[in-house]
Design a protein around this motif. Structure first.
Motif, PDB file in Angstrom:
ATOM      1  N   LEU A 230       0.820  -1.215   0.000  1.00  0.00           N
ATOM      2  CA  LEU A 230       0.000   0.000   0.000  1.00  0.00           C
ATOM      3  C   LEU A 230       0.854   1.266   0.000  1.00  0.00           C
ATOM      4  N   CYS A 231       1.978   1.220   0.715  1.00  0.00           N
ATOM      5  CA  CYS A 231       2.826   2.413   0.763  1.00  0.00           C
ATOM      6  C   CYS A 231       3.395   2.753  -0.615  1.00  0.00           C
ATOM      7  N   LEU A 232       3.724   1.706  -1.412  1.00  0.00           N
ATOM      8  CA  LEU A 232       4.222   1.946  -2.760  1.00  0.00           C
ATOM      9  C   LEU A 232       3.104   2.426  -3.688  1.00  0.00           C
ATOM     10  N   GLN A 233       1.924   1.864  -3.523  1.00  0.00           N
ATOM     11  CA  GLN A 233       0.792   2.322  -4.326  1.00  0.00           C
ATOM     12  C   GLN A 233       0.513   3.801  -4.069  1.00  0.00           C
ATOM     13  N   LEU A 234       0.529   4.176  -2.806  1.00  0.00           N
ATOM     14  CA  LEU A 234       0.265   5.558  -2.444  1.00  0.00           C
ATOM     15  C   LEU A 234       1.382   6.475  -2.955  1.00  0.00           C
ATOM     16  N   ASN A 235       2.605   5.988  -2.910  1.00  0.00           N
ATOM     17  CA  ASN A 235       3.728   6.775  -3.390  1.00  0.00           C
ATOM     18  C   ASN A 235       3.626   7.031  -4.891  1.00  0.00           C
ATOM     19  N   ILE A 236       3.183   6.030  -5.625  1.00  0.00           N
ATOM     20  CA  ILE A 236       2.996   6.189  -7.070  1.00  0.00           C
ATOM     21  C   ILE A 236       1.855   7.158  -7.365  1.00  0.00           C
ATOM     22  N   MET A 237       0.784   7.045  -6.616  1.00  0.00           N
ATOM     23  CA  MET A 237      -0.371   7.919  -6.837  1.00  0.00           C
ATOM     24  C   MET A 237      -0.037   9.370  -6.531  1.00  0.00           C
ATOM     25  N   GLN A 238       0.913   9.606  -5.659  1.00  0.00           N
ATOM     26  CA  GLN A 238       1.315  10.971  -5.349  1.00  0.00           C
ATOM     27  C   GLN A 238       2.036  11.646  -6.511  1.00  0.00           C
TER      28      GLN A 238
END
Length: 355
Positions: A230-238
């Protein structure tokens, strides 16, 4: 008796003035007249006229040859160099390539759209021209504009990327043309009205092609976006700079829907595009009394322009006033040419050619 610097007599001939006032050649052997002075005058005039025409022909031929060589040299030069000289305050008479149309033809936008770093820049420039600069383009520049636009559409149809971006561009162009065609009696568009109607039909056809795109799911069976932590998904979405992309991503899967509603994500998006002063003027509170950053973002984009970011831009050399793509060599005389270049946004590029 010399005449006009020449003695036209042959051996055995003499000058005789007759009763009619003409001076003739008398052949001493035959006793008859050979010719008169007027005939030789005409002959001399004819020779001079032939000589004059011959000289004129040689001069004209040399001039045509020189012009042909110059045109070939200019054509070769223009195709080799991908930069132009511009100067704010210059005139068209002083610099032959300072108009927007000539700049559009010279800077090789056809190749630029094939570069992913320059694609968005060119599309934004096409959109700005469609909004307010169509009437300032020459006939050749307008044709070039439509050719580049067609290449952009074909690229999107093949890659299935940036579909929404090109849809918006086509809609902007079609709306502008509808307004201009209605004023055709005022000569606001260069070219025949039937040609512009045909171009509008092409735009409608391109829009239909974009609407019919069916994006297929790749057959790749490896790790997908939702398989990432989830942390990587959120980082990409940012890293997404358009809120509409976040909304679209949230519609892919329920888990992504939850992430796409993250308040911190929308807060950073607002702070990236807008100033603190703009944000304070458009505060919106949720039912829980907290700032609703998502609603604030969509309200802000209706009131203020978003921050533009491009992988590659056109560069203006402040030292020699040369405009070119980054990495393009130009004859700069500065000691450190790299320090003299400044990036131009699409709007700043257009502003250079407003006199």
């Amino acid at each position: 008796m010399p005449f006009l610097g020449q003695d036209w007599r042959s051996p055995g001939q003499s000058w005789v003035k007759t009763a009619d006032g003409w001076t003739r050649f008398l052949d001493e052997k035959s006793g008859g007249f050979v010719g008169d002075l007027s005939s030789f005058c005409k002959k001399d005039d004819h020779n001079k006229e032939n000589l004059f025409n011959s000289l004129n022909y040689d001069v004209a031929a040399k001039k045509r040859k020189k012009d042909l060589l110059n045109n070939k040299a200019k054509t070769q030069y223009f195709h080799q160099e991908k930069w132009i000289y511009v100067h704010k305050g210059s005139t068209k008479e002083r610099h032959g390539y300072c108009t927007l149309g000539e700049a559009f033809n010279r800077l090789d936008f056809s190749s630029a759209i094939l570069d992913s770093r320059r694609f968005n820049y060119v599309v934004r420039l096409l959109e700005l021209i469609a909004k307010s600069q169509l009437t300032s383009l020459s006939g050749i520049a307008q044709k070039n504009y439509m050719n580049i636009l067609e290449k952009v559409v074909q690229k999107v149809l093949e890659d299935q990327q940036n579909i929404r971006l090109i849809r918006e561009l086509l809609q902007t162009l079609y709306t502008s043309l509808c307004t201009l065609v209605q004023r055709v009696g005022k000569s606001v568009l260069v070219g025949n009205i039937n040609m512009w109607v045909h171009r509008m039909e092409s735009i409608l056809h391109w829009q239909q092609q974009l609407n019919n795109i069916q994006i297929t799911r790749p057959a790749f069976k490896g790790t997908t976006f939702t398989d990432l932590p989830l942390c990587l998904q959120l980082n990409i979405m940012q890293r997404l700079s358009d809120g509409r992309d976040l909304v679209s991503l949230g519609q892919v899967a329920p888990d992504l829907q939850v992430l796409s509603e993250d308040r911190l994500l929308w807060k950073k998006l607002c702070q990236y595009h807008f100033t603190d002063r703009q944000i304070r003027k458009r505060l919106i509170l949720s039912d829980k009394g907290q700032l609703d950053w998502k609603k604030m973002y969509f309200k802000l984009i209706r009131c203020y322009p978003r921050k533009e970011q491009y992988g590659d831009t056109l560069q203006l050399c402040r030292h020699c006033h040369i405009l070119s793509w980054k990495g393009t060599d130009h004859p700069c005389t500065a000691n450190n040419p790299e320090t003299c270049s400044t990036s131009l946004s699409p709007q700043e590029f257009i502003n250079l050619f407003r006199f």
